[in-house]
Design an enzyme around this catalytic site. Structure first.
Site, PDB file in Angstrom:
ATOM      1  N   HIS A  17    -108.714 -44.134 -69.930  1.00 17.22           N
ATOM      2  CA  HIS A  17    -108.572 -42.724 -69.561  1.00 17.22           C
ATOM      3  C   HIS A  17    -107.158 -42.234 -69.857  1.00 17.22           C
ATOM      4  O   HIS A  17    -106.964 -41.149 -70.431  1.00 17.22           O
ATOM      5  CB  HIS A  17    -108.890 -42.566 -68.071  1.00 17.22           C
ATOM      6  CG  HIS A  17    -108.855 -41.156 -67.578  1.00 17.22           C
ATOM      7  ND1 HIS A  17    -109.971 -40.344 -67.523  1.00 17.22           N
ATOM      8  CD2 HIS A  17    -107.832 -40.402 -67.122  1.00 17.22           C
ATOM      9  CE1 HIS A  17    -109.641 -39.161 -67.049  1.00 17.22           C
ATOM     10  NE2 HIS A  17    -108.331 -39.176 -66.798  1.00 17.22           N
ATOM     11  N   GLU A  18    -106.158 -43.048 -69.486  1.00 19.97           N
ATOM     12  CA  GLU A  18    -104.770 -42.658 -69.725  1.00 19.97           C
ATOM     13  C   GLU A  18    -104.456 -42.576 -71.216  1.00 19.97           C
ATOM     14  O   GLU A  18    -103.804 -41.634 -71.679  1.00 19.97           O
ATOM     15  CB  GLU A  18    -103.831 -43.656 -69.037  1.00 19.97           C
ATOM     16  CG  GLU A  18    -103.894 -43.612 -67.530  1.00 19.97           C
ATOM     17  CD  GLU A  18    -103.731 -42.211 -66.992  1.00 19.97           C
ATOM     18  OE1 GLU A  18    -102.712 -41.567 -67.297  1.00 19.97           O
ATOM     19  OE2 GLU A  18    -104.634 -41.740 -66.286  1.00 19.97           O
ATOM     20  N   HIS A  40    -105.602 -39.363 -72.765  1.00 24.16           N
ATOM     21  CA  HIS A  40    -104.735 -38.189 -72.601  1.00 24.16           C
ATOM     22  C   HIS A  40    -103.731 -38.117 -73.753  1.00 24.16           C
ATOM     23  O   HIS A  40    -103.412 -37.022 -74.251  1.00 24.16           O
ATOM     24  CB  HIS A  40    -103.985 -38.274 -71.272  1.00 24.16           C
ATOM     25  CG  HIS A  40    -104.795 -37.864 -70.078  1.00 24.16           C
ATOM     26  ND1 HIS A  40    -105.456 -36.657 -69.993  1.00 24.16           N
ATOM     27  CD2 HIS A  40    -105.051 -38.516 -68.914  1.00 24.16           C
ATOM     28  CE1 HIS A  40    -106.077 -36.563 -68.826  1.00 24.16           C
ATOM     29  NE2 HIS A  40    -105.860 -37.684 -68.157  1.00 24.16           N
ATOM     30  N   GLU A  42    -109.336 -33.442 -68.115  1.00 29.19           N
ATOM     31  CA  GLU A  42    -109.922 -34.583 -67.403  1.00 29.19           C
ATOM     32  C   GLU A  42    -111.297 -34.941 -67.968  1.00 29.19           C
ATOM     33  O   GLU A  42    -111.621 -36.113 -68.166  1.00 29.19           O
ATOM     34  CB  GLU A  42    -110.044 -34.263 -65.914  1.00 29.19           C
ATOM     35  CG  GLU A  42    -108.749 -34.400 -65.161  1.00 29.19           C
ATOM     36  CD  GLU A  42    -108.186 -35.807 -65.248  1.00 29.19           C
ATOM     37  OE1 GLU A  42    -108.718 -36.714 -64.607  1.00 29.19           O
ATOM     38  OE2 GLU A  42    -107.204 -35.993 -65.992  1.00 29.19           O
TER      39      GLU A  42
END
Length: 268
Positions: A136-137, A140, A193
């Site tokens: 997920h990071e 980004h 997100e």
């Protein structure tokens, strides 16, 4: 003065229109700040942050913990580079920060990451769940969300400056400068997100980590939040029904998931 105001507003609109970009998922983004600029700024911030943490003795030295994090993250980076080949030139790195109270992880523009022992100890993620955190990071960064947030702040700043010029307000100008300083601590938008969820679960599945773990991870995050809001959730606000949406998304990602395949680890 009204004429000047109109000229400035028109110039701002032209700048915003000209600065539109497209994310890896096809979403339109405002990009007043280039990804290259955000990477340069992030590198400076990362070096300073890690240096300070090192001086304070907060860089985790436990070999088992570091090997686990580096192996999982390295497999994800391998897939990230396949998704965006130009990121092979990024200075990918990850540090584990020894802070049992901090439940957080992040990835700056350019692939520089950190994860805190508080997340490892309080959430107690499985390898599959930890892969969802780091995936997920990394997403980004792949989707240039740092540059996007900086651009949004710049657009706000430009707007405030327009008002300041039109009204001769020194207060507005000071407010614009202050707003620009807050970008690093701003929460991600719901669109960002959702996009990081989508990209991250795919990266994890392709790296050999069970996509169903995305939903169980957020369930654990919810449990941890009952005793206080973790930093991770303050900067990664959870959209409604996130677990349900991740479960549906996981089913679509099963096609990429092969835990028995060879999954190369990027050498950091």
């Amino acid at each position: 003065m009204i004429t000047l105001k109109r000229i400035l507003v028109f110039a701002t609109l032209l700048l915003v229109i000209a600065a539109c970009a497209t994310s890896p998922t096809g979403r339109r983004q405002l990009m007043l700040v280039s990804e290259e600029s955000s990477i340069a700024s992030s590198k400076e911030a990362y070096v300073a942050t890690v240096s300070e943490l090192n001086e304070e003795g907060k860089i985790e030295e436990d070999a088992a913990i570091n090997n686990r994090v580096r192996t999982i993250t390295g497999r994800l980076i391998t897939e990230a580079i396949k998704m965006r080949p130009e990121t092979a030139d990024w200075e990918w790195s990850v540090v584990v920060v020894d802070d049992p109270e901090m439940v957080n992880a992040w990835c700056m523009a350019g692939g520089r990451m950190a994860i805190y022992t508080g997340l490892l100890e309080q959430v107690q993620p499985t390898d599959d769940e930890l892969a969802q955190v780091m995936g997920h990071e990394i997403s980004h960064a792949l989707a240039a969300h740092t540059a996007e947030k900086m651009s949004m702040q710049m657009a706000t700043t430009v707007g405030v400056i327009v008002v300041g010029v039109a009204t001769d307000s020194n207060t507005a100008l000071v407010g614009a400068a202050a707003t620009a300083m807050l970008v690093v601590n701003l929460p991600n938008s719901r669109s960002a997100e959702k996009e990081a969820d989508r990209i991250g679960i795919e990266l994890a599945a392709k790296a050999g980590y069970d996509p169903k773990a995305a939903a169980t991870l957020w369930q654990k995050m919810g449990e941890v939040s009952k005793s206080g809001t973790p930093q991770f959730l303050s900067t990664h606000p959870a959209p409604e029904n996130r677990q349900e949406k991740l479960t549906r998304l996981a089913a679509k990602m099963e096609q990429y998931y092969d835990p028995d395949a060879e999954h190369p680890v990027y050498d950091m």
